[in-house]
Design a protein around this motif. Structure first.
Motif, mmCIF file in Angstrom:
data_model
loop_
_atom_site.group_PDB
_atom_site.id
_atom_site.type_symbol
_atom_site.label_atom_id
_atom_site.label_comp_id
_atom_site.label_asym_id
_atom_site.label_seq_id
_atom_site.Cartn_x
_atom_site.Cartn_y
_atom_site.Cartn_z
ATOM 1 N N GLN A 157 5.387 5.721 1.832
ATOM 2 C CA GLN A 157 5.069 6.961 1.206
ATOM 3 C C GLN A 157 5.360 7.476 0.440
ATOM 4 O O GLN A 157 5.901 6.565 -0.673
ATOM 5 C CB GLN A 157 5.769 7.655 2.163
ATOM 6 N N PRO A 158 4.817 8.361 -0.420
ATOM 7 C CA PRO A 158 5.523 9.002 -1.697
ATOM 8 C C PRO A 158 6.396 9.594 -1.977
ATOM 9 O O PRO A 158 6.942 10.198 -1.067
ATOM 10 C CB PRO A 158 3.894 9.844 -1.915
ATOM 11 N N THR A 166 4.888 9.549 -8.995
ATOM 12 C CA THR A 166 4.707 9.172 -7.868
ATOM 13 C C THR A 166 4.906 7.873 -7.987
ATOM 14 O O THR A 166 4.491 7.093 -9.197
ATOM 15 C CB THR A 166 3.012 9.304 -7.535
ATOM 16 N N TRP A 171 6.194 4.782 -4.892
ATOM 17 C CA TRP A 171 5.119 4.177 -3.382
ATOM 18 C C TRP A 171 7.060 4.257 -2.958
ATOM 19 O O TRP A 171 7.861 3.189 -3.552
ATOM 20 C CB TRP A 171 4.611 3.747 -3.320
ATOM 21 N N ASN A 187 1.147 9.699 8.847
ATOM 22 C CA ASN A 187 0.585 10.357 8.893
ATOM 23 C C ASN A 187 -0.439 9.792 7.505
ATOM 24 O O ASN A 187 -0.084 9.355 6.565
ATOM 25 C CB ASN A 187 1.346 11.620 8.456
ATOM 26 N N SER A 188 -1.141 10.841 7.518
ATOM 27 C CA SER A 188 -2.255 10.797 5.725
ATOM 28 C C SER A 188 -2.165 10.612 4.503
ATOM 29 O O SER A 188 -2.406 10.319 3.606
ATOM 30 C CB SER A 188 -4.142 11.676 6.175
ATOM 31 N N SER A 189 -0.708 11.666 4.432
ATOM 32 C CA SER A 189 0.094 10.521 2.964
ATOM 33 C C SER A 189 0.363 9.727 2.897
ATOM 34 O O SER A 189 0.496 9.170 1.811
ATOM 35 C CB SER A 189 0.888 12.026 2.589
ATOM 36 N N ARG A 230 0.205 4.904 2.994
ATOM 37 C CA ARG A 230 -0.808 3.667 2.360
ATOM 38 C C ARG A 230 -0.014 2.782 3.316
ATOM 39 O O ARG A 230 1.396 3.034 3.571
ATOM 40 C CB ARG A 230 -0.742 3.659 1.004
ATOM 41 N N HIS A 238 -5.226 2.993 2.012
ATOM 42 C CA HIS A 238 -5.030 4.685 2.259
ATOM 43 C C HIS A 238 -4.925 5.205 4.238
ATOM 44 O O HIS A 238 -6.047 4.779 4.311
ATOM 45 C CB HIS A 238 -5.603 5.782 1.272
ATOM 46 N N HIS A 292 -6.915 7.840 5.660
ATOM 47 C CA HIS A 292 -7.264 8.789 6.171
ATOM 48 C C HIS A 292 -7.249 9.499 7.070
ATOM 49 O O HIS A 292 -7.059 10.914 7.251
ATOM 50 C CB HIS A 292 -8.656 8.527 5.825
#
Length: 87
Positions: free
Chosen positions: A14-15, A27, A29, A70-72, A74, A83, A85
């Motif tokens: 996650q970021p 940012t 990860w 979730n989509s945020s 990777r 990533h 989507h």
């Protein structure tokens, strides 16, 4: 889903934003969890745009249900980064 198909170890990241020296944010990860998944290539294409080759390969990554995914985020698999989507 057949559990035997989940044969790849993938890492979900996650970021994470950190302040830098100039007052902005950088940012990075952060690893959330390493899970079992199935990684399947779906399609691939190559094209020339702006005198450069661009290749695209779409994958489907199937895992068990994780409510925190979730989509945020990777997914890192071997040396590749995907990533998210859609979940």
């Amino acid at each position: 889903m057949e559990i035997a198909r989940l044969r790849h170890r993938v890492t979900v990241e996650q970021p994470f934003r950190l302040p830098d020296e100039l007052g902005g944010q950088v940012t990075t990860w952060q690893t959330v969890k390493t899970i079992w998944a199935e990684v399947r290539p779906m399609s691939g294409k190559e094209k020339v745009e702006a005198q450069q080759w661009q290749s695209t390969l779409s994958h489907v990554i199937a895992t068990r249900y994780y409510p925190w995914l979730n989509s945020s985020m990777r997914i890192r698999w071997q040396k590749r980064i995907f990533h998210v989507h859609a979940v």
